[in-house]
Design a protein around this motif. Sequence first.
Motif, short mmCIF file in Angstrom:
data_model
loop_
_atom_site.label_atom_id
_atom_site.label_comp_id
_atom_site.label_asym_id
_atom_site.label_seq_id
_atom_site.Cartn_x
_atom_site.Cartn_y
_atom_site.Cartn_z
N SER A 185 4.54 -1.11 12.94
CA SER A 185 3.67 -0.25 12.14
C SER A 185 2.24 -0.79 12.13
N LYS A 186 1.32 0.04 11.66
CA LYS A 186 -0.11 -0.29 11.72
C LYS A 186 -0.67 -0.52 10.33
N GLU A 187 -1.56 -1.49 10.22
CA GLU A 187 -2.30 -1.73 8.98
C GLU A 187 -3.67 -2.26 9.34
N GLY A 188 -4.39 -2.74 8.32
CA GLY A 188 -5.75 -3.20 8.58
C GLY A 188 -6.72 -2.04 8.48
N TRP A 189 -7.51 -1.83 9.50
CA TRP A 189 -8.54 -0.79 9.52
C TRP A 189 -8.03 0.36 10.38
N LEU A 190 -7.63 1.45 9.74
CA LEU A 190 -7.09 2.60 10.45
C LEU A 190 -8.16 3.67 10.54
N ARG A 191 -8.60 3.97 11.73
CA ARG A 191 -9.63 4.99 11.91
C ARG A 191 -9.03 6.38 11.78
N ASP A 331 -3.11 10.48 9.42
CA ASP A 331 -4.14 9.44 9.37
C ASP A 331 -3.55 8.06 9.11
N ALA A 332 -2.36 8.00 8.54
CA ALA A 332 -1.63 6.75 8.33
C ALA A 332 -0.15 7.06 8.49
N GLU A 333 0.66 6.00 8.58
CA GLU A 333 2.09 6.18 8.84
C GLU A 333 2.92 6.12 7.56
N TYR A 334 2.33 5.73 6.44
CA TYR A 334 3.11 5.47 5.24
C TYR A 334 2.21 5.56 4.02
N ALA A 335 2.83 5.74 2.86
CA ALA A 335 2.10 5.62 1.59
C ALA A 335 2.06 4.16 1.19
N LEU A 336 1.04 3.79 0.42
CA LEU A 336 0.91 2.41 -0.04
C LEU A 336 0.38 2.39 -1.46
N GLU A 337 0.95 1.47 -2.25
CA GLU A 337 0.67 1.41 -3.69
C GLU A 337 -0.62 0.67 -4.00
N THR A 338 -1.68 0.90 -3.26
CA THR A 338 -2.94 0.23 -3.51
C THR A 338 -3.31 0.35 -5.00
N GLN A 339 -3.83 -0.74 -5.56
CA GLN A 339 -3.96 -0.85 -7.02
C GLN A 339 -4.84 0.26 -7.59
N ASN A 340 -4.38 0.83 -8.68
CA ASN A 340 -5.04 1.92 -9.42
C ASN A 340 -4.85 3.28 -8.78
#
Length: 501
Positions: A185-191, A331-340
Amino acid sequence: MNRRTPAATPLALLLALALLGAGCTGGVEGTPGAAGLRDPYFPGLGNGGYDVTHYSLKLDIGPSADDKRRPADEKRPADDKRGPADGTSSPSAQPSDRPADRLRGTATITARATQDLSAFHLDLAGLDVESATVEGRPAAVNRAGKELIIRPGSAVEDRLRKGRTFTTVVRYSGSPQTITDPDGSKEGWLRTADGAVALGEPTGSMAWFPGNHHPSDKATYDIEVTVPDPLTAVSNGELISRRTEDGRTTYHWRTAEPMASYLATLAVGRFSTHQSATPDGIRLFTAVDPESEAASEEVLDGIPAVLAWSAEKFGPYPFTSAGAIVERTGDAEYALETQNRPVFPGPPDTALLVHELAHQWFGNSVTPKSWRDMWLNEGFATYAEWLWAADHDDVPVEESFDEAYEDGANWAFPPAGPPSAADISEAPVYGRGAMVVHRLRLAIDDDEAFFDLVRGWTETHRHGNASTDDFTAYVEEETGEDLTELWDDWLYGESRPPVED
Protein backbone atom coordinates in the motif's frame (compact mmCIF):
# COMPACT_ATOMS: atom_id res chain seq x y z
CA MET A 1 -5.87 1.23 6.31
CA ASN A 2 -2.56 -0.33 5.38
CA ARG A 3 0.34 1.93 6.13
CA ARG A 4 3.93 0.81 6.63
CA THR A 5 7.45 1.44 5.36
CA PRO A 6 10.64 -0.62 5.82
CA ALA A 7 13.02 0.23 8.61
CA ALA A 8 16.38 1.83 7.88
CA THR A 9 18.79 -0.66 6.33
CA PRO A 10 21.71 -1.98 8.39
CA LEU A 11 24.10 -0.26 5.97
CA ALA A 12 22.40 3.08 6.52
CA LEU A 13 22.63 2.66 10.27
CA LEU A 14 26.31 1.73 10.05
CA LEU A 15 26.93 4.84 7.98
CA ALA A 16 25.07 6.90 10.54
CA LEU A 17 27.19 5.55 13.37
CA ALA A 18 30.35 6.15 11.39
CA LEU A 19 29.33 9.74 10.74
CA LEU A 20 28.55 10.24 14.39
CA GLY A 21 31.90 8.85 15.38
CA ALA A 22 33.68 11.20 13.02
CA GLY A 23 34.33 14.71 14.16
CA CYS A 24 33.56 14.16 17.84
CA THR A 25 36.41 16.43 18.82
CA GLY A 26 35.18 19.90 19.66
CA GLY A 27 31.51 18.90 19.72
CA VAL A 28 29.03 18.81 22.56
CA GLU A 29 29.96 16.57 25.45
CA GLY A 30 27.71 13.56 25.86
CA THR A 31 26.73 10.69 23.59
CA PRO A 32 24.74 10.51 20.35
CA GLY A 33 21.04 9.78 20.57
CA ALA A 34 20.01 6.39 19.20
CA ALA A 35 19.17 6.10 15.51
CA GLY A 36 16.05 4.04 16.23
CA LEU A 37 13.74 3.01 19.06
CA ARG A 38 13.77 -0.72 18.28
CA ASP A 39 10.08 -0.91 17.51
CA PRO A 40 9.14 -4.59 17.05
CA TYR A 41 8.26 -4.01 13.39
CA PHE A 42 10.21 -0.88 12.50
CA PRO A 43 13.41 -0.99 14.59
CA GLY A 44 14.95 2.00 12.80
CA LEU A 45 11.90 4.20 13.28
CA GLY A 46 12.07 7.08 15.73
CA ASN A 47 15.12 8.39 17.56
CA GLY A 48 16.55 8.29 21.05
CA GLY A 49 17.95 10.94 23.35
CA TYR A 50 15.16 13.52 23.19
CA ASP A 51 11.42 14.02 23.37
CA VAL A 52 9.72 16.45 20.98
CA THR A 53 7.23 18.82 22.59
CA HIS A 54 6.27 21.00 19.61
CA TYR A 55 6.58 21.13 15.83
CA SER A 56 6.24 24.42 13.97
CA LEU A 57 6.12 23.74 10.23
CA LYS A 58 6.11 26.46 7.59
CA LEU A 59 5.51 24.95 4.18
CA ASP A 60 5.31 26.49 0.73
CA ILE A 61 3.73 24.13 -1.80
CA GLY A 62 3.40 24.47 -5.53
CA PRO A 63 3.97 22.89 -8.92
CA SER A 64 7.28 21.83 -10.35
CA ALA A 65 9.42 24.38 -12.19
CA ASP A 66 7.92 23.33 -15.53
CA ASP A 67 4.42 23.62 -14.09
CA LYS A 68 4.93 27.30 -13.23
CA ARG A 69 4.93 28.17 -16.92
CA ARG A 70 1.19 27.53 -17.07
CA PRO A 71 -1.62 29.11 -15.05
CA ALA A 72 -2.69 26.96 -12.10
CA ASP A 73 -6.30 26.80 -13.30
CA GLU A 74 -5.54 26.13 -16.98
CA LYS A 75 -7.52 23.16 -18.26
CA ARG A 76 -5.69 20.06 -19.41
CA PRO A 77 -5.97 18.79 -22.98
CA ALA A 78 -9.07 16.69 -23.54
CA ASP A 79 -7.05 13.52 -24.09
CA ASP A 80 -4.97 13.97 -20.94
CA LYS A 81 -5.44 11.47 -18.13
CA ARG A 82 -4.64 11.75 -14.49
CA GLY A 83 -1.80 9.52 -13.27
CA PRO A 84 -2.34 6.78 -10.68
CA ALA A 85 -2.83 7.54 -6.99
CA ASP A 86 0.81 6.80 -6.13
CA GLY A 87 1.87 10.03 -7.81
CA THR A 88 3.51 8.57 -10.91
CA SER A 89 2.44 10.16 -14.16
CA SER A 90 0.80 8.40 -17.06
CA PRO A 91 2.60 8.79 -20.41
CA SER A 92 0.16 11.50 -21.51
CA ALA A 93 0.18 13.47 -18.26
CA GLN A 94 0.94 17.17 -18.45
CA PRO A 95 2.82 19.23 -15.82
CA SER A 96 -0.42 20.75 -14.52
CA ASP A 97 -1.37 17.29 -13.25
CA ARG A 98 1.05 17.94 -10.36
CA PRO A 99 0.03 21.24 -8.74
CA ALA A 100 1.49 20.14 -5.38
CA ASP A 101 4.69 18.55 -6.62
CA ARG A 102 7.23 20.74 -4.83
CA LEU A 103 7.61 21.63 -1.17
CA ARG A 104 9.85 24.13 0.56
CA GLY A 105 9.75 23.88 4.32
CA THR A 106 11.14 25.19 7.58
CA ALA A 107 10.67 22.85 10.54
CA THR A 108 11.22 24.32 14.00
CA ILE A 109 11.38 21.45 16.47
CA THR A 110 11.29 22.07 20.21
CA ALA A 111 12.49 19.10 22.24
CA ARG A 112 13.69 18.09 25.70
CA ALA A 113 16.93 16.14 26.00
CA THR A 114 16.51 12.81 27.81
CA GLN A 115 20.29 12.32 28.02
CA ASP A 116 23.39 14.43 27.56
CA LEU A 117 23.51 14.71 23.77
CA SER A 118 26.47 15.17 21.47
CA ALA A 119 24.34 14.54 18.36
CA PHE A 120 20.86 13.34 17.49
CA HIS A 121 18.82 11.98 14.61
CA LEU A 122 15.67 13.03 12.79
CA ASP A 123 13.68 10.82 10.41
CA LEU A 124 13.36 12.28 6.91
CA ALA A 125 12.76 10.41 3.65
CA GLY A 126 14.09 12.14 0.55
CA LEU A 127 13.95 15.95 0.31
CA ASP A 128 17.07 18.10 0.28
CA VAL A 129 18.27 19.64 3.52
CA GLU A 130 19.62 23.13 3.00
CA SER A 131 20.69 23.95 6.57
CA ALA A 132 20.12 23.20 10.24
CA THR A 133 20.64 25.18 13.42
CA VAL A 134 20.44 24.22 17.08
CA GLU A 135 19.66 27.06 19.48
CA GLY A 136 20.27 29.48 16.62
CA ARG A 137 23.80 28.22 15.92
CA PRO A 138 24.75 26.36 12.71
CA ALA A 139 24.88 22.59 13.11
CA ALA A 140 26.56 19.96 10.96
CA VAL A 141 24.13 17.82 8.96
CA ASN A 142 24.74 14.36 7.51
CA ARG A 143 22.44 11.89 5.78
CA ALA A 144 22.31 8.10 5.98
CA GLY A 145 19.25 6.76 4.22
CA LYS A 146 16.19 8.04 6.08
CA GLU A 147 18.35 9.22 8.99
CA LEU A 148 19.18 12.91 9.27
CA ILE A 149 22.09 13.33 11.71
CA ILE A 150 22.42 16.68 13.49
CA ARG A 151 25.68 17.53 15.24
CA PRO A 152 25.57 20.85 17.13
CA GLY A 153 28.64 22.89 17.88
CA SER A 154 30.16 23.12 21.35
CA ALA A 155 28.73 26.62 21.88
CA VAL A 156 25.32 25.14 22.71
CA GLU A 157 26.40 22.10 24.73
CA ASP A 158 24.70 23.33 27.93
CA ARG A 159 21.35 23.34 26.12
CA LEU A 160 21.75 19.65 25.26
CA ARG A 161 22.17 18.45 28.83
CA LYS A 162 19.64 15.95 30.11
CA GLY A 163 16.39 17.67 31.04
CA ARG A 164 17.08 20.86 29.07
CA THR A 165 14.88 22.12 26.25
CA PHE A 166 16.43 23.01 22.90
CA THR A 167 15.21 24.18 19.50
CA THR A 168 16.30 22.82 16.13
CA VAL A 169 15.48 24.51 12.82
CA VAL A 170 15.77 22.52 9.58
CA ARG A 171 15.29 24.13 6.18
CA TYR A 172 14.56 21.71 3.37
CA SER A 173 12.94 21.40 -0.05
CA GLY A 174 12.20 19.02 -2.86
CA SER A 175 9.56 16.74 -4.32
CA PRO A 176 8.02 14.67 -1.49
CA GLN A 177 8.00 10.90 -1.92
CA THR A 178 5.20 8.38 -2.06
CA ILE A 179 6.29 5.53 0.21
CA THR A 180 5.39 1.90 -0.51
CA ASP A 181 4.65 -0.17 2.59
CA PRO A 182 5.68 -3.80 3.11
CA ASP A 183 2.16 -4.91 2.12
CA GLY A 184 2.28 -2.85 -1.08
CA SER A 185 0.00 0.00 0.00
CA LYS A 186 0.96 3.65 -0.43
CA GLU A 187 1.51 6.41 2.11
CA GLY A 188 3.57 9.55 2.50
CA TRP A 189 2.84 12.17 -0.17
CA LEU A 190 0.03 10.99 -2.45
CA ARG A 191 -0.50 13.20 -5.46
CA THR A 192 -4.10 13.75 -6.45
CA ALA A 193 -5.80 15.22 -9.52
CA ASP A 194 -5.77 18.71 -8.02
CA GLY A 195 -3.07 18.57 -5.34
CA ALA A 196 -1.88 16.04 -2.78
CA VAL A 197 -2.78 14.38 0.49
CA ALA A 198 -0.22 13.35 3.12
CA LEU A 199 -0.95 10.13 5.04
CA GLY A 200 1.43 8.88 7.68
CA GLU A 201 0.52 5.55 9.26
CA PRO A 202 2.92 4.22 10.26
CA THR A 203 5.92 6.07 8.76
CA GLY A 204 4.71 8.28 5.91
CA SER A 205 5.00 11.60 7.73
CA MET A 206 8.77 11.49 7.27
CA ALA A 207 8.05 12.13 3.58
CA TRP A 208 7.06 15.76 4.25
CA PHE A 209 8.71 16.90 7.49
CA PRO A 210 11.69 15.86 9.65
CA GLY A 211 10.93 14.59 13.13
CA ASN A 212 10.88 11.81 15.67
CA HIS A 213 8.47 9.63 13.74
CA HIS A 214 7.47 6.99 16.27
CA PRO A 215 4.04 6.93 17.96
CA SER A 216 5.61 7.04 21.41
CA ASP A 217 6.75 10.65 20.90
CA LYS A 218 3.69 12.92 20.76
CA ALA A 219 3.80 16.70 20.40
CA THR A 220 1.70 19.76 19.65
CA TYR A 221 1.76 21.31 16.19
CA ASP A 222 1.54 24.59 14.31
CA ILE A 223 1.38 24.03 10.55
CA GLU A 224 1.41 27.01 8.19
CA VAL A 225 0.91 26.08 4.56
CA THR A 226 1.07 28.43 1.57
CA VAL A 227 -0.55 27.26 -1.66
CA PRO A 228 -1.42 28.89 -4.99
CA ASP A 229 -5.01 30.02 -5.45
CA PRO A 230 -7.55 28.48 -5.93
CA LEU A 231 -6.16 25.57 -3.87
CA THR A 232 -7.00 25.07 -0.19
CA ALA A 233 -4.69 23.55 2.46
CA VAL A 234 -6.35 21.53 5.23
CA SER A 235 -4.57 20.03 8.22
CA ASN A 236 -5.21 18.94 11.81
CA GLY A 237 -6.64 20.95 14.68
CA GLU A 238 -8.16 24.38 14.31
CA LEU A 239 -7.79 26.97 11.56
CA ILE A 240 -6.12 29.92 13.27
CA SER A 241 -5.79 32.25 10.30
CA ARG A 242 -5.99 32.55 6.55
CA ARG A 243 -4.31 35.30 4.56
CA THR A 244 -3.96 35.87 0.82
CA GLU A 245 -1.25 37.84 -0.98
CA ASP A 246 -0.22 37.91 -4.63
CA GLY A 247 -2.38 34.95 -5.61
CA ARG A 248 -1.18 32.67 -2.81
CA THR A 249 -2.97 31.86 0.44
CA THR A 250 -1.42 30.82 3.75
CA TYR A 251 -3.43 28.62 6.10
CA HIS A 252 -2.36 28.34 9.73
CA TRP A 253 -3.52 25.18 11.54
CA ARG A 254 -2.89 24.50 15.23
CA THR A 255 -3.14 21.22 17.12
CA ALA A 256 -3.07 22.09 20.82
CA GLU A 257 -3.41 18.52 22.10
CA PRO A 258 -0.49 16.08 21.76
CA MET A 259 -0.43 14.18 18.47
CA ALA A 260 1.69 11.32 17.15
CA SER A 261 3.33 12.26 13.87
CA TYR A 262 1.65 9.43 11.96
CA LEU A 263 -1.68 11.19 12.62
CA ALA A 264 -0.56 14.48 11.08
CA THR A 265 -2.09 15.17 7.69
CA LEU A 266 -2.09 17.79 4.98
CA ALA A 267 -4.57 17.86 2.10
CA VAL A 268 -4.05 20.32 -0.75
CA GLY A 269 -6.66 20.67 -3.46
CA ARG A 270 -9.92 22.27 -4.49
CA PHE A 271 -12.30 21.64 -1.62
CA SER A 272 -15.74 22.70 -0.55
CA THR A 273 -15.29 23.62 3.11
CA HIS A 274 -17.79 24.01 5.91
CA GLN A 275 -17.38 25.21 9.51
CA SER A 276 -19.83 24.76 12.37
CA ALA A 277 -19.94 23.49 15.94
CA THR A 278 -21.65 20.72 17.88
CA PRO A 279 -24.09 21.52 20.72
CA ASP A 280 -21.19 20.72 23.08
CA GLY A 281 -18.99 23.36 21.47
CA ILE A 282 -16.70 21.07 19.46
CA ARG A 283 -15.59 22.98 16.37
CA LEU A 284 -16.28 21.15 13.12
CA PHE A 285 -14.40 21.66 9.86
CA THR A 286 -15.07 19.54 6.80
CA ALA A 287 -13.31 19.71 3.44
CA VAL A 288 -14.82 17.75 0.57
CA ASP A 289 -13.70 17.35 -3.02
CA PRO A 290 -16.53 18.70 -5.21
CA GLU A 291 -16.80 15.33 -6.97
CA SER A 292 -17.57 13.67 -3.61
CA GLU A 293 -19.70 16.43 -2.11
CA ALA A 294 -23.23 15.33 -2.97
CA ALA A 295 -22.65 11.69 -2.00
CA SER A 296 -20.99 12.68 1.31
CA GLU A 297 -23.45 15.28 2.57
CA GLU A 298 -25.86 13.06 4.50
CA VAL A 299 -23.16 11.04 6.26
CA LEU A 300 -21.08 14.09 7.20
CA ASP A 301 -24.16 15.81 8.58
CA GLY A 302 -24.22 12.96 11.09
CA ILE A 303 -20.84 13.79 12.64
CA PRO A 304 -22.35 15.59 15.69
CA ALA A 305 -24.64 12.62 16.40
CA VAL A 306 -21.80 10.12 16.08
CA LEU A 307 -19.60 12.19 18.42
CA ALA A 308 -22.37 12.46 21.02
CA TRP A 309 -23.09 8.73 20.86
CA SER A 310 -19.36 7.90 21.08
CA ALA A 311 -18.93 10.17 24.12
CA GLU A 312 -21.64 8.21 25.94
CA LYS A 313 -19.80 4.97 25.26
CA PHE A 314 -16.15 6.00 25.54
CA GLY A 315 -16.03 9.19 27.61
CA PRO A 316 -15.78 12.89 26.74
CA TYR A 317 -14.47 13.72 23.28
CA PRO A 318 -10.72 14.25 23.83
CA PHE A 319 -10.19 17.16 21.41
CA THR A 320 -11.58 20.64 20.75
CA SER A 321 -12.18 20.14 17.02
CA ALA A 322 -13.44 17.43 14.68
CA GLY A 323 -14.54 16.97 11.09
CA ALA A 324 -13.47 15.15 7.95
CA ILE A 325 -11.49 15.41 4.72
CA VAL A 326 -13.12 13.64 1.79
CA GLU A 327 -11.06 13.17 -1.35
CA ARG A 328 -12.39 11.93 -4.65
CA THR A 329 -12.56 8.18 -5.16
CA GLY A 330 -9.17 6.81 -6.12
CA ASP A 331 -7.03 9.58 -4.63
CA ALA A 332 -6.04 7.21 -1.80
CA GLU A 333 -6.43 3.50 -1.11
CA TYR A 334 -7.84 3.66 2.42
CA ALA A 335 -9.39 5.85 5.10
CA LEU A 336 -7.13 7.05 7.90
CA GLU A 337 -7.96 8.37 11.36
CA THR A 338 -5.82 11.50 11.09
CA GLN A 339 -6.28 13.48 14.31
CA ASN A 340 -9.39 15.68 14.55
CA ARG A 341 -10.51 15.04 10.97
CA PRO A 342 -10.13 11.64 9.31
CA VAL A 343 -9.28 11.37 5.63
CA PHE A 344 -11.67 9.37 3.43
CA PRO A 345 -10.84 8.14 -0.11
CA GLY A 346 -14.26 9.06 -1.46
CA PRO A 347 -17.69 9.41 0.17
CA PRO A 348 -17.81 7.36 3.40
CA ASP A 349 -20.70 5.34 4.73
CA THR A 350 -21.82 5.70 8.33
CA ALA A 351 -20.03 2.56 9.54
CA LEU A 352 -16.69 3.88 8.26
CA LEU A 353 -17.36 7.29 9.81
CA VAL A 354 -18.11 5.63 13.16
CA HIS A 355 -14.90 3.59 12.91
CA GLU A 356 -12.64 6.55 12.13
CA LEU A 357 -14.22 8.82 14.74
CA ALA A 358 -13.85 6.09 17.38
CA HIS A 359 -10.13 6.27 16.65
CA GLN A 360 -10.10 9.77 18.10
CA TRP A 361 -10.35 8.01 21.47
CA PHE A 362 -8.54 4.77 20.54
CA GLY A 363 -5.32 5.53 18.72
CA ASN A 364 -5.32 9.32 18.66
CA SER A 365 -5.85 10.25 22.31
CA VAL A 366 -4.71 6.89 23.71
CA THR A 367 -1.87 6.15 21.30
CA PRO A 368 0.03 2.84 21.11
CA LYS A 369 3.50 2.68 22.60
CA SER A 370 4.66 0.58 19.65
CA TRP A 371 3.18 -0.82 16.46
CA ARG A 372 2.69 -4.17 18.21
CA ASP A 373 -0.14 -2.51 20.14
CA MET A 374 -2.14 -1.57 17.04
CA TRP A 375 -4.98 -3.96 17.93
CA LEU A 376 -5.89 -1.52 20.72
CA ASN A 377 -6.65 1.02 17.99
CA GLU A 378 -8.38 -1.22 15.50
CA GLY A 379 -10.08 -3.65 17.86
CA PHE A 380 -11.92 -0.90 19.73
CA ALA A 381 -12.75 1.02 16.52
CA THR A 382 -14.21 -2.15 14.99
CA TYR A 383 -16.13 -2.83 18.18
CA ALA A 384 -17.54 0.70 17.93
CA GLU A 385 -19.00 -0.31 14.55
CA TRP A 386 -20.65 -3.32 16.23
CA LEU A 387 -22.07 -1.14 18.99
CA TRP A 388 -23.44 1.38 16.48
CA ALA A 389 -25.05 -1.39 14.42
CA ALA A 390 -26.71 -2.72 17.57
CA ASP A 391 -28.04 0.68 18.63
CA HIS A 392 -29.08 1.97 15.18
CA ASP A 393 -29.48 -0.94 12.74
CA ASP A 394 -30.99 -3.70 14.92
CA VAL A 395 -27.92 -5.89 14.47
CA PRO A 396 -27.05 -7.40 17.88
CA VAL A 397 -23.40 -7.30 18.88
CA GLU A 398 -23.56 -11.08 19.25
CA GLU A 399 -24.41 -11.34 15.56
CA SER A 400 -21.41 -9.19 14.59
CA PHE A 401 -19.24 -11.30 16.89
CA ASP A 402 -20.48 -14.56 15.37
CA GLU A 403 -19.81 -13.30 11.85
CA ALA A 404 -16.26 -12.34 12.80
CA TYR A 405 -15.77 -15.63 14.64
CA GLU A 406 -16.71 -17.63 11.52
CA ASP A 407 -14.42 -15.59 9.26
CA GLY A 408 -11.26 -17.64 8.86
CA ALA A 409 -9.21 -14.55 7.97
CA ASN A 410 -9.49 -13.37 11.58
CA TRP A 411 -7.58 -16.43 12.81
CA ALA A 412 -4.44 -16.07 10.73
CA PHE A 413 -2.47 -14.90 13.79
CA PRO A 414 -3.09 -13.44 17.28
CA PRO A 415 -4.11 -9.77 17.27
CA ALA A 416 -1.33 -8.89 19.72
CA GLY A 417 1.30 -10.65 17.62
CA PRO A 418 1.27 -9.91 13.89
CA PRO A 419 4.10 -11.93 12.34
CA SER A 420 5.58 -9.01 10.38
CA ALA A 421 5.22 -5.33 9.50
CA ALA A 422 3.20 -6.37 6.46
CA ASP A 423 0.53 -7.83 8.76
CA ILE A 424 -0.20 -5.04 11.23
CA SER A 425 -3.26 -3.90 9.28
CA GLU A 426 -4.61 -7.35 8.49
CA ALA A 427 -7.93 -8.87 9.55
CA PRO A 428 -6.97 -10.34 12.97
CA VAL A 429 -5.92 -6.91 14.25
CA TYR A 430 -9.42 -5.62 13.47
CA GLY A 431 -11.90 -8.47 13.71
CA ARG A 432 -10.24 -10.61 16.35
CA GLY A 433 -9.23 -7.46 18.19
CA ALA A 434 -12.94 -6.58 18.44
CA MET A 435 -13.65 -10.12 19.61
CA VAL A 436 -11.18 -9.62 22.49
CA VAL A 437 -13.16 -6.54 23.56
CA HIS A 438 -16.45 -8.43 23.41
CA ARG A 439 -15.11 -11.41 25.35
CA LEU A 440 -13.96 -8.96 28.01
CA ARG A 441 -17.47 -7.52 28.13
CA LEU A 442 -18.91 -11.02 28.60
CA ALA A 443 -16.36 -11.82 31.31
CA ILE A 444 -17.32 -8.70 33.27
CA ASP A 445 -20.99 -9.64 32.77
CA ASP A 446 -22.22 -6.17 33.67
CA ASP A 447 -22.64 -3.59 30.90
CA GLU A 448 -22.51 -0.63 33.25
CA ALA A 449 -19.24 -1.89 34.73
CA PHE A 450 -17.84 -2.66 31.27
CA PHE A 451 -18.47 0.81 29.87
CA ASP A 452 -17.21 2.38 33.10
CA LEU A 453 -14.03 0.39 32.53
CA VAL A 454 -13.73 1.63 28.93
CA ARG A 455 -14.35 5.24 29.92
CA GLY A 456 -11.82 4.89 32.72
CA TRP A 457 -9.24 3.55 30.25
CA THR A 458 -9.62 6.52 27.90
CA GLU A 459 -9.46 8.93 30.84
CA THR A 460 -6.43 7.31 32.49
CA HIS A 461 -4.34 7.42 29.31
CA ARG A 462 -5.87 10.54 27.74
CA HIS A 463 -3.34 12.19 25.38
CA GLY A 464 -0.74 9.58 26.30
CA ASN A 465 0.61 6.23 25.15
CA ALA A 466 -0.36 2.75 26.25
CA SER A 467 0.67 -0.80 25.48
CA THR A 468 -1.11 -4.14 25.48
CA ASP A 469 0.47 -4.92 28.86
CA ASP A 470 -0.81 -1.60 30.18
CA PHE A 471 -4.32 -2.54 29.05
CA THR A 472 -4.40 -6.04 30.50
CA ALA A 473 -2.91 -4.81 33.80
CA TYR A 474 -5.45 -1.97 33.96
CA VAL A 475 -8.38 -4.32 33.35
CA GLU A 476 -7.29 -6.81 35.99
CA GLU A 477 -6.60 -4.10 38.55
CA GLU A 478 -9.99 -2.44 37.98
CA THR A 479 -12.00 -5.66 37.91
CA GLY A 480 -10.02 -7.54 40.55
CA GLU A 481 -10.13 -10.57 38.25
CA ASP A 482 -7.39 -12.84 36.94
CA LEU A 483 -8.16 -12.90 33.22
CA THR A 484 -5.11 -14.85 32.10
CA GLU A 485 -7.23 -17.47 30.32
CA LEU A 486 -9.08 -14.80 28.33
CA TRP A 487 -5.83 -13.14 27.23
CA ASP A 488 -4.19 -16.48 26.41
CA ASP A 489 -7.11 -17.67 24.29
CA TRP A 490 -8.31 -14.53 22.53
CA LEU A 491 -5.42 -12.07 22.54
CA TYR A 492 -2.37 -14.30 22.23
CA GLY A 493 -3.68 -17.74 21.24
CA GLU A 494 -2.80 -19.29 17.89
CA SER A 495 -5.99 -21.35 17.50
CA ARG A 496 -9.68 -20.55 17.50
CA PRO A 497 -11.05 -21.06 21.04
CA PRO A 498 -14.46 -22.67 21.44
CA VAL A 499 -17.49 -20.57 22.37
CA GLU A 500 -20.65 -21.55 24.15
CA ASP A 501 -23.75 -22.21 22.04
